[in-house]
Design an enzyme around this catalytic site. Sequence first.
Site, PDB file in Angstrom:
ATOM      1  N   LYS A  10       8.607   0.823  -7.221  1.00  0.00           N
ATOM      2  CA  LYS A  10       9.439   1.940  -6.723  1.00  0.00           C
ATOM      3  C   LYS A  10      10.613   1.374  -5.932  1.00  0.00           C
ATOM      4  O   LYS A  10      10.549   0.247  -5.388  1.00  0.00           O
ATOM      5  CB  LYS A  10       8.631   2.909  -5.860  1.00  0.00           C
ATOM      6  N   PRO A  95       7.086  -8.447  -7.416  1.00  0.00           N
ATOM      7  CA  PRO A  95       6.899  -9.356  -6.285  1.00  0.00           C
ATOM      8  C   PRO A  95       6.067  -8.704  -5.178  1.00  0.00           C
ATOM      9  O   PRO A  95       6.189  -7.498  -4.938  1.00  0.00           O
ATOM     10  CB  PRO A  95       8.324  -9.647  -5.794  1.00  0.00           C
ATOM     11  N   ALA A  97       4.659  -7.885  -1.382  1.00  0.00           N
ATOM     12  CA  ALA A  97       5.220  -7.660  -0.041  1.00  0.00           C
ATOM     13  C   ALA A  97       6.743  -7.718  -0.070  1.00  0.00           C
ATOM     14  O   ALA A  97       7.382  -8.410   0.711  1.00  0.00           O
ATOM     15  CB  ALA A  97       4.658  -8.668   0.964  1.00  0.00           C
ATOM     16  N   ALA A  98       7.311  -6.948  -0.987  1.00  0.00           N
ATOM     17  CA  ALA A  98       8.748  -6.997  -1.238  1.00  0.00           C
ATOM     18  C   ALA A  98       9.458  -5.690  -0.916  1.00  0.00           C
ATOM     19  O   ALA A  98      10.673  -5.594  -1.031  1.00  0.00           O
ATOM     20  CB  ALA A  98       8.981  -7.357  -2.712  1.00  0.00           C
ATOM     21  N   GLY A  99       8.684  -4.642  -0.559  1.00  0.00           N
ATOM     22  CA  GLY A  99       9.288  -3.314  -0.364  1.00  0.00           C
ATOM     23  C   GLY A  99       9.398  -2.551  -1.664  1.00  0.00           C
ATOM     24  O   GLY A  99      10.092  -1.542  -1.750  1.00  0.00           O
ATOM     25  N   LEU A 100       8.653  -3.021  -2.695  1.00  0.00           N
ATOM     26  CA  LEU A 100       8.738  -2.404  -4.023  1.00  0.00           C
ATOM     27  C   LEU A 100       7.451  -1.662  -4.395  1.00  0.00           C
ATOM     28  O   LEU A 100       7.282  -1.222  -5.532  1.00  0.00           O
ATOM     29  CB  LEU A 100       9.064  -3.470  -5.082  1.00  0.00           C
ATOM     30  N   SER A 104       0.619  -0.369  -3.976  1.00  0.00           N
ATOM     31  CA  SER A 104       0.394   1.081  -4.086  1.00  0.00           C
ATOM     32  C   SER A 104       0.401   1.522  -5.547  1.00  0.00           C
ATOM     33  O   SER A 104      -0.389   2.373  -5.958  1.00  0.00           O
ATOM     34  CB  SER A 104       1.497   1.844  -3.341  1.00  0.00           C
ATOM     35  N   SER A 105       1.298   0.933  -6.330  1.00  0.00           N
ATOM     36  CA  SER A 105       1.379   1.316  -7.738  1.00  0.00           C
ATOM     37  C   SER A 105       0.145   0.846  -8.512  1.00  0.00           C
ATOM     38  O   SER A 105      -0.353   1.551  -9.384  1.00  0.00           O
ATOM     39  CB  SER A 105       2.662   0.748  -8.357  1.00  0.00           C
ATOM     40  N   ASP A 137       2.439   5.225   0.216  1.00  0.00           N
ATOM     41  CA  ASP A 137       3.239   5.247  -1.015  1.00  0.00           C
ATOM     42  C   ASP A 137       2.413   5.597  -2.255  1.00  0.00           C
ATOM     43  O   ASP A 137       2.974   5.797  -3.335  1.00  0.00           O
ATOM     44  CB  ASP A 137       3.896   3.874  -1.260  1.00  0.00           C
TER      45      ASP A 137
HETATM   46  P1  ATP Z   1       4.264  -1.784   1.700  1.00  0.00           P
HETATM   47  O1  ATP Z   1       5.689  -1.449   2.002  1.00  0.00           O
HETATM   48  O2  ATP Z   1       3.410  -0.579   1.378  1.00  0.00           O
HETATM   49  O3  ATP Z   1       3.608  -2.726   2.671  1.00  0.00           O
HETATM   50  P2  ATP Z   1       5.222  -3.593  -0.309  1.00  0.00           P
HETATM   51  O4  ATP Z   1       5.853  -2.954  -1.452  1.00  0.00           O
HETATM   52  O5  ATP Z   1       6.149  -4.207   0.692  1.00  0.00           O
HETATM   53  O6  ATP Z   1       4.242  -2.553   0.332  1.00  0.00           O
HETATM   54  P3  ATP Z   1       2.977  -4.835  -1.669  1.00  0.00           P
HETATM   55  O7  ATP Z   1       3.319  -5.727  -2.796  1.00  0.00           O
HETATM   56  O8  ATP Z   1       2.353  -3.523  -1.980  1.00  0.00           O
HETATM   57  O9  ATP Z   1       4.253  -4.727  -0.755  1.00  0.00           O
HETATM   58  O10 ATP Z   1       2.018  -5.683  -0.679  1.00  0.00           O
HETATM   59  C1  ATP Z   1       1.798  -5.322   0.657  1.00  0.00           C
HETATM   60  C2  ATP Z   1       0.488  -5.931   1.136  1.00  0.00           C
HETATM   61  O11 ATP Z   1      -0.593  -5.353   0.419  1.00  0.00           O
HETATM   62  C3  ATP Z   1       0.400  -7.442   0.916  1.00  0.00           C
HETATM   63  O12 ATP Z   1       0.096  -8.018   2.156  1.00  0.00           O
HETATM   64  C4  ATP Z   1      -0.744  -7.653  -0.045  1.00  0.00           C
HETATM   65  O13 ATP Z   1      -1.585  -8.723   0.294  1.00  0.00           O
HETATM   66  C5  ATP Z   1      -1.537  -6.340   0.025  1.00  0.00           C
HETATM   67  N1  ATP Z   1      -2.064  -5.929  -1.304  1.00  0.00           N
HETATM   68  C6  ATP Z   1      -3.274  -5.411  -1.493  1.00  0.00           C
HETATM   69  N2  ATP Z   1      -3.467  -5.137  -2.793  1.00  0.00           N
HETATM   70  C7  ATP Z   1      -2.360  -5.484  -3.445  1.00  0.00           C
HETATM   71  C8  ATP Z   1      -1.974  -5.463  -4.819  1.00  0.00           C
HETATM   72  N3  ATP Z   1      -2.783  -4.999  -5.784  1.00  0.00           N
HETATM   73  N4  ATP Z   1      -0.733  -5.893  -5.129  1.00  0.00           N
HETATM   74  C9  ATP Z   1       0.100  -6.321  -4.159  1.00  0.00           C
HETATM   75  N5  ATP Z   1      -0.234  -6.407  -2.849  1.00  0.00           N
HETATM   76  C10 ATP Z   1      -1.446  -5.987  -2.486  1.00  0.00           C
END
Ligand code: ATP
Length: 283
Positions: A10, A95, A97-100, A104-105, A137
């Site tokens: 997202k 990627p 922990a990228a804000g994507l 959640s997806s 999300d």
């Molecule tokens: P958010 O803004 O919700 O933290 P994000 O988009 O920045 O999410 P994600 O890739 O969802 O980042 O990862 C956030 C955290 O969730 C990471 O620390 C990761 O270890 C944990 N995580 C748990 N399950 C997953 C998964 N299936 N895929 C990615 N990260 C996951």
Amino acid sequence: MIVTEKAPAKINLALDTPMRYLDGLPRWNMVMSAVDLADYVTVEVHHRPQTIKVYTNSGFLPNDQRNLAYQAAHILKTRFHQTDGVTIRIKKKIPVAAGLGGGSSDAAAVLRALNQAWRLGLSLDELARLSLAIDSDVPFCVYSRTAHVTGHGEIVELLPAFPHYWVVIAKPKLSVSTPVILRQINYEELVHPQTDQLVAAIKEGRFQDSFQYMGNALEAVTIKVHPEIAHLKAQMQKLGADVTQMSGTGPSVFALCHAESRAKRIYNSLRGFCPEVYQVVLL
Ligand code: ATP
């Protein structure tokens, strides 16, 4: 039975928080869209063993209850008294922990897949309601369509889809922790995007016009710690992007482009110095 679901990333076309709830969590006012950068989630249900197992092709991710995909399976299994075991295989392309919204997806994809595998007959609205317990999300990701998202993330109003737009996403080599950024918000200082005007413009089909209302209130909070994000945005702007913005709490930055030639120019220029760059389209 085996079911495979695509789990799209997202981006936040608008991200705002007008206040914190008494529980300490932010109240959200966001417009989110899905893009065609996606993980692939395969779910297999079996009589034995009766446990939930997660396998990923990423060395960085937990395989236990800390994985959001595991939590999604656990919620459906306990809520609907399923004795089957579940094996989840995640092919990561988004990627981490990228804000994507990758995690959640993945969780939302597990909910959709198990709904099919166990023939639960739940609507997307019902799955979204169950999913808020996982992460704010996830309700959006159950639909993965352009939407206005409010409350803790559980109020998802679907909006008309954008026409064809190119999206270039660049993830700088930085680690940003969402909880850390959320703790640093000073509500007095936030600059709020015009989210309600953005929603109105999208509803009326004024897509090009809607660009002026996009914005991310948390961009300044993350940029304070990581000024590289501002440089990346400036670079994209200079190369002809219609809009450039940070997604979520960062560190990914995206550029929206109507013309493919501009998207290509941005993609090719950034590839030289940014380790992860993707040229995709809005879904
Ligand atoms: P958010 O803004 O919700 O933290 P994000 O988009 O920045 O999410 P994600 O890739 O969802 O980042 O990862 C956030 C955290 O969730 C990471 O620390 C990761 O270890 C944990 N995580 C748990 N399950 C997953 C998964 N299936 N895929 C990615 N990260 C996951």
